[in-house]
Write a protein that holds these residues in place. Structure first.
Motif, PDB file in Angstrom:
ATOM      1  N   ASN A  10      33.145  15.465  12.450  1.00  0.00           N
ATOM      2  CA  ASN A  10      32.749  14.552  11.389  1.00  0.00           C
ATOM      3  C   ASN A  10      33.981  14.192  10.574  1.00  0.00           C
ATOM      4  OD1 ASN A  10      30.028  14.638  12.081  1.00  0.00           O
ATOM      5  ND2 ASN A  10      29.737  16.534  10.950  1.00  0.00           N
ATOM      6  N   ALA A  11      34.239  12.900  10.443  1.00  0.00           N
ATOM      7  CA  ALA A  11      35.432  12.441   9.742  1.00  0.00           C
ATOM      8  C   ALA A  11      35.340  12.735   8.253  1.00  0.00           C
ATOM      9  CB  ALA A  11      35.626  10.947   9.960  1.00  0.00           C
ATOM     10  N   GLN A  12      36.394  13.343   7.708  1.00  0.00           N
ATOM     11  CA  GLN A  12      36.493  13.519   6.274  1.00  0.00           C
ATOM     12  C   GLN A  12      36.973  12.213   5.651  1.00  0.00           C
ATOM     13  OE1 GLN A  12      39.084  16.897   5.817  1.00  0.00           O
ATOM     14  NE2 GLN A  12      37.442  18.337   6.196  1.00  0.00           N
ATOM     15  N   GLN A  13      37.949  11.590   6.304  1.00  0.00           N
ATOM     16  CA  GLN A  13      38.491  10.310   5.850  1.00  0.00           C
ATOM     17  C   GLN A  13      38.820   9.483   7.082  1.00  0.00           C
ATOM     18  OE1 GLN A  13      41.759  10.527   3.082  1.00  0.00           O
ATOM     19  NE2 GLN A  13      42.374   8.419   3.464  1.00  0.00           N
ATOM     20  N   ALA A  42      44.626  14.708   7.302  1.00  0.00           N
ATOM     21  CA  ALA A  42      44.213  16.105   7.149  1.00  0.00           C
ATOM     22  C   ALA A  42      43.278  16.482   8.293  1.00  0.00           C
ATOM     23  CB  ALA A  42      43.510  16.298   5.807  1.00  0.00           C
ATOM     24  N   SER A  43      43.119  17.748   8.502  1.00  0.00           N
ATOM     25  CA  SER A  43      42.234  18.241   9.548  1.00  0.00           C
ATOM     26  C   SER A  43      40.830  17.666   9.359  1.00  0.00           C
ATOM     27  CB  SER A  43      42.184  19.766   9.511  1.00  0.00           C
ATOM     28  OG  SER A  43      41.412  20.259  10.576  1.00  0.00           O
ATOM     29  N   GLY A  44      40.260  17.136  10.441  1.00  0.00           N
ATOM     30  CA  GLY A  44      38.923  16.553  10.395  1.00  0.00           C
ATOM     31  C   GLY A  44      38.903  15.062  10.139  1.00  0.00           C
ATOM     32  N   ASP A  45      40.054  14.465   9.831  1.00  0.00           N
ATOM     33  CA  ASP A  45      40.116  13.021   9.596  1.00  0.00           C
ATOM     34  C   ASP A  45      39.996  12.267  10.912  1.00  0.00           C
ATOM     35  OD1 ASP A  45      40.467  13.480   6.908  1.00  0.00           O
ATOM     36  OD2 ASP A  45      42.552  12.816   6.839  1.00  0.00           O
ATOM     37  N   GLU A  46      39.689  10.966  10.786  1.00  0.00           N
ATOM     38  CA  GLU A  46      39.581  10.083  11.942  1.00  0.00           C
ATOM     39  C   GLU A  46      40.535   8.919  11.722  1.00  0.00           C
ATOM     40  OE1 GLU A  46      35.716   9.777  13.732  1.00  0.00           O
ATOM     41  OE2 GLU A  46      35.924   7.600  13.830  1.00  0.00           O
TER      42      GLU A  46
END
Length: 132
Positions: A10-13, A42-46
């Motif tokens: 899931n994208a954080q940003q 950052a980790s989890g970004d797209e």
């Protein structure tokens, strides 16, 4: 070559990239360059990457999803042209993003646990460790 792992993240940003991008990457109008955006994410970004060619090897140090093949107008992932509607004759040029390492080493070096990259053509790798 297509590369996509089945891990769902899931994208954080969401960051935006264009071939001539020199902005901060906050939206299509302020699109950044691929290498800077990958380093700042950052980790989890797209990262959404506009169609075009990008040069140099890419190093990914955090868990990311990098999606190519955007026209630069999409506001949702579903707005990107579905693979089923793509013209097979142009799928590896105009409807995908291209990452060309220009024979300088690995096309993509991954130093993280989870990484997804889709709708990219990887080319120009020069390595003994398996590269595009």
């Amino acid at each position: 070559m297509l590369c996509a792992w089945a891990t769902v993240m899931n994208a954080q940003q969401i960051w935006y990239v264009s071939p001539n991008g020199n902005g901060g990457g906050a939206n299509w109008g302020d699109a950044g360059d691929l290498h800077s955006v990958v380093q700042n994410a950052a980790s989890g970004d797209e990262i959404w990457v506009m169609e075009g060619t990008y040069y140099g090897p890419l190093v990914v140090n955090v868990n990311l999803t990098i999606r190519g093949g955007f026209s630069g107008t999409e506001s949702q992932l579903q707005d990107r042209i579905p693979l089923s509607n793509m013209d097979v004759n142009t799928v590896f040029s105009s409807q995908f993003s291209v990452l060309d390492a220009q024979q300088s080493g690995s096309v993509v070096t991954v130093n993280c646990d989870r990484f997804i990259m889709d709708r990219f053509t990887l080319t120009g790798g020069n390595t003994n460790f398996g590269g595009g």
